[in-house]
Design a protein around this motif. Structure first.
Motif, PDB file in Angstrom:
ATOM      1  N   HIS A 195      44.643  66.835  22.214  1.00  0.00           N
ATOM      2  CA  HIS A 195      45.949  67.305  21.741  1.00  0.00           C
ATOM      3  C   HIS A 195      45.864  68.785  21.359  1.00  0.00           C
ATOM      4  CE1 HIS A 195      49.756  67.480  19.642  1.00  0.00           C
ATOM      5  NE2 HIS A 195      49.108  68.137  18.678  1.00  0.00           N
ATOM      6  N   GLU A 196      46.860  69.551  21.771  1.00  0.00           N
ATOM      7  CA  GLU A 196      46.886  70.977  21.424  1.00  0.00           C
ATOM      8  C   GLU A 196      48.272  71.330  20.901  1.00  0.00           C
ATOM      9  OE1 GLU A 196      44.108  73.312  24.524  1.00  0.00           O
ATOM     10  OE2 GLU A 196      45.738  72.239  25.471  1.00  0.00           O
ATOM     11  N   ASN A 197      48.329  72.248  19.960  1.00  0.00           N
ATOM     12  CA  ASN A 197      49.632  72.677  19.449  1.00  0.00           C
ATOM     13  C   ASN A 197      50.364  73.543  20.451  1.00  0.00           C
ATOM     14  OD1 ASN A 197      49.632  71.335  17.011  1.00  0.00           O
ATOM     15  ND2 ASN A 197      48.343  72.902  16.071  1.00  0.00           N
ATOM     16  N   ASN A 198      49.621  74.324  21.217  1.00  0.00           N
ATOM     17  CA  ASN A 198      50.223  75.192  22.234  1.00  0.00           C
ATOM     18  C   ASN A 198      49.535  74.948  23.573  1.00  0.00           C
ATOM     19  OD1 ASN A 198      52.160  76.801  20.827  1.00  0.00           O
ATOM     20  ND2 ASN A 198      50.453  77.847  19.832  1.00  0.00           N
ATOM     21  N   PRO A 199      49.804  73.814  24.218  1.00  0.00           N
ATOM     22  CA  PRO A 199      49.043  73.506  25.442  1.00  0.00           C
ATOM     23  C   PRO A 199      49.157  74.567  26.526  1.00  0.00           C
ATOM     24  CG  PRO A 199      50.716  71.814  24.998  1.00  0.00           C
ATOM     25  CD  PRO A 199      50.755  72.764  23.850  1.00  0.00           C
ATOM     26  N   MET A 200      50.301  75.250  26.606  1.00  0.00           N
ATOM     27  CA  MET A 200      50.435  76.280  27.644  1.00  0.00           C
ATOM     28  C   MET A 200      49.489  77.451  27.397  1.00  0.00           C
ATOM     29  SD  MET A 200      52.394  75.673  30.162  1.00  0.00           S
ATOM     30  CE  MET A 200      51.673  74.065  30.188  1.00  0.00           C
ATOM     31  N   MET A 201      49.061  77.600  26.141  1.00  0.00           N
ATOM     32  CA  MET A 201      48.109  78.670  25.819  1.00  0.00           C
ATOM     33  C   MET A 201      46.756  78.061  25.478  1.00  0.00           C
ATOM     34  SD  MET A 201      50.621  81.003  23.541  1.00  0.00           S
ATOM     35  CE  MET A 201      49.774  82.550  23.727  1.00  0.00           C
ATOM     36  N   GLY A 202      46.522  76.890  26.029  1.00  0.00           N
ATOM     37  CA  GLY A 202      45.329  76.168  25.606  1.00  0.00           C
ATOM     38  C   GLY A 202      44.290  75.996  26.700  1.00  0.00           C
ATOM     39  N   PHE A 203      43.768  74.778  26.746  1.00  0.00           N
ATOM     40  CA  PHE A 203      42.636  74.466  27.616  1.00  0.00           C
ATOM     41  C   PHE A 203      43.164  74.117  29.008  1.00  0.00           C
ATOM     42  CE2 PHE A 203      39.036  71.288  28.466  1.00  0.00           C
ATOM     43  CZ  PHE A 203      38.258  72.273  29.043  1.00  0.00           C
ATOM     44  N   ARG A 204      43.469  75.148  29.770  1.00  0.00           N
ATOM     45  CA  ARG A 204      44.029  74.945  31.112  1.00  0.00           C
ATOM     46  C   ARG A 204      43.541  76.074  32.014  1.00  0.00           C
ATOM     47  NH1 ARG A 204      49.725  78.023  31.128  1.00  0.00           N
ATOM     48  NH2 ARG A 204      49.463  77.650  33.349  1.00  0.00           N
ATOM     49  N   GLY A 205      43.965  75.997  33.295  1.00  0.00           N
ATOM     50  CA  GLY A 205      43.629  77.070  34.241  1.00  0.00           C
ATOM     51  C   GLY A 205      42.126  77.231  34.389  1.00  0.00           C
ATOM     52  N   CYS A 206      41.688  78.483  34.488  1.00  0.00           N
ATOM     53  CA  CYS A 206      40.267  78.734  34.735  1.00  0.00           C
ATOM     54  C   CYS A 206      39.402  78.374  33.528  1.00  0.00           C
ATOM     55  CB  CYS A 206      40.054  80.193  35.110  1.00  0.00           C
ATOM     56  SG  CYS A 206      40.562  81.285  33.800  1.00  0.00           S
ATOM     57  N   ARG A 207      40.046  78.008  32.420  1.00  0.00           N
ATOM     58  CA  ARG A 207      39.245  77.571  31.261  1.00  0.00           C
ATOM     59  C   ARG A 207      38.644  76.194  31.526  1.00  0.00           C
ATOM     60  NH1 ARG A 207      44.395  79.621  27.725  1.00  0.00           N
ATOM     61  NH2 ARG A 207      44.139  81.771  28.395  1.00  0.00           N
ATOM     62  N   LEU A 208      39.305  75.399  32.367  1.00  0.00           N
ATOM     63  CA  LEU A 208      38.796  74.049  32.652  1.00  0.00           C
ATOM     64  C   LEU A 208      37.417  74.109  33.319  1.00  0.00           C
ATOM     65  CD1 LEU A 208      42.115  72.398  33.948  1.00  0.00           C
ATOM     66  CD2 LEU A 208      41.038  71.974  31.748  1.00  0.00           C
ATOM     67  N   PRO A 209      37.250  74.868  34.413  1.00  0.00           N
ATOM     68  CA  PRO A 209      35.916  74.879  35.038  1.00  0.00           C
ATOM     69  C   PRO A 209      34.836  75.589  34.226  1.00  0.00           C
ATOM     70  CG  PRO A 209      37.426  76.280  36.273  1.00  0.00           C
ATOM     71  CD  PRO A 209      38.245  75.555  35.251  1.00  0.00           C
TER      72      PRO A 209
END
Ligand code: PEP
Ligand code: MG
Length: 385
Positions: A166-180
């Motif tokens: 769970h994230e408070n700001n998922p759009m600014m969270g653990f997504r995109g190139c942060r996943l790999p």
């Protein structure tokens, strides 16, 4: 009544009882002639955003010259795929994660084969997984219980994992190139699927395919270097296994202001930029594209904003970042490929802006391709390059 089928003519608004027979939109007659004139004049190429072979083929019929964005996340939501995706997310160690990803590999490969075939050798940009992982997990209690049961895990473990994501700001969270950066196995599987699919389709159909692998949400050169290192190592390994000399490109989306501000550095590691102006608008204005609708109408009513910045590119602010990043990027790499794949790619005023700042192409949804072709020609007449 609920459950009854009706048809609506999108042009006239007429409503018909039942499902009336339809044909796919085509470009023919005088319309085709005008489009042909537009194509002779325009400098911008027009690509499409498409995630399925059907959309891709439809866009080609409407004049698309390539794919500027294939979003891969939609491919994981199908009923036959989501269990493996969930298994991957819920894995406690790298072995289980890799095993779950191995189940997804053949499905991804066949997705990409379908797209490469539909595009018949035209350029195709495929973006690695972008959304936060919690989007793939259930939220309702009974679904969480069923998932735990199906996977032989405890309810507490599954619930705990969902809570930890769970994230408070998922759009600014653990997504995109942060996943790999945390889970390199995801990028490895996707790269393998892309390269194997390209090699297979090239062998079967003879198309000269140069896949463009796109890393989303970059904001730092070292981050991009790290992730593109994973992509390139995997691609080279697959090529060696298959004895192939396939060419491929690795590039990034520019959708965070910091990426635009440091584009000269980023271009050292990126062979192309695609401006993700949906996120770039969101991050530059600092308001969420999912929620801004709740208050933007008051901005229009009070004449604070004239139009929706998610529909028409804000040339003064977001556009300044685009123009600057294009210049900085090309100062490092003169042959850097430049395109836009945010929704603005099908909006005529934004298309004109893209022409003026020297992008190579705009990419938009299939049905906006003819509009983009015409807008690109009008832009070229008004602003000779
Ligand atoms: C963008 O941010 O402009 C983009 C194309 O990516 P997405 O809309 O999938 O975030
Ligand atoms: Mg984006």
């Amino acid at each position: 009544n609920e459950g009854e089928v009706m048809s609506i003519d999108g042009n006239t608004g007429n409503v018909y009882v039942g499902a009336i027979p339809t044909v796919d939109a085509t470009i023919s007659g005088d319309f085709a002639t005008v489009m042909g004139w537009a194509d002779e004049i325009r400098a911008l190429k027009v690509r499409t955003n498409a995630d399925t072979p059907r959309d891709a083929a439809n866009a080609v019929r409407l004049g698309a010259e390539g794919i500027g964005l294939t979003r891969t996340e939609h491919m994981f939501f199908d009923a036959d795929r989501i269990p493996a995706m969930r298994e991957m997310i819920l894995s406690t160690d790298v072995e289980h994660r890799t095993a779950a990803l191995a189940k997804l590999l053949p499905m991804q490969r066949s997705d990409f084969e379908g797209i490469f075939k539909a595009m018949e050798g035209r350029p195709v940009t495929i973006r690695l997984l972008d959304p936060p992982l919690h989007e793939f997990l259930p939220t309702a209690e009974e679904d969480i219980k069923a998932l735990a049961n199906d996977m032989g895990l405890t309810y507490e473990y599954v619930k705990g994992t969902i809570e930890s994501l769970h994230e408070n700001n998922p759009m600014m969270g653990f997504r995109g190139c942060r996943l790999p950066v945390k889970y390199p196995e995801i990028a490895e599987m996707q790269t393998r699927a892309i390269i194997e699919a390209a090699i297979n389709v090239k062998a079967e159909c003879g198309y000269d395919i140069v896949p463009e692998i796109m890393i989303p949400l970059t904001c730092e050169f070292k981050e991009l270097k790290y992730v593109s290192g994973i992509v390139k190592a995997t691609a080279e390994k697959v090529k060696e296994e298959r004895g192939s000399d396939l060419k491929y490109l690795v590039g990034t989306m520019i959708e965070i202001p910091r990426a635009a501000l440091t584009a000269d550095e980023i271009a050292k590691e990126a062979e192309f930029f695609s401006f993700g102006t949906n996120d770039l608008t969101q991050m530059t204005f600092g308001f969420s594209r999912d929620d801004a609708g709740k208050f933007l109408s008051y901005y229009y009513d009070n004449k604070v904003y004239e139009s929706d910045p998610f529909a028409h590119l804000d040339q003064k602010g977001v556009g300044k970042l685009v123009e600057m990043a294009a210049k900085l990027g090309r100062s490092t790499r003169p042959d850097l490929g430049l395109g836009i794949c945010g929704e603005h790619g099908g909006d005529p005023t934004s298309v004109e802006f893209c022409h003026k700042v020297g992008l190579d192409y705009v990419s938009c949804s299939p049905f906006r391709v003819p509009i983009a072709r015409l807008a690109a020609a009008q832009a070229a007449i008004k602003n000779p390059r």
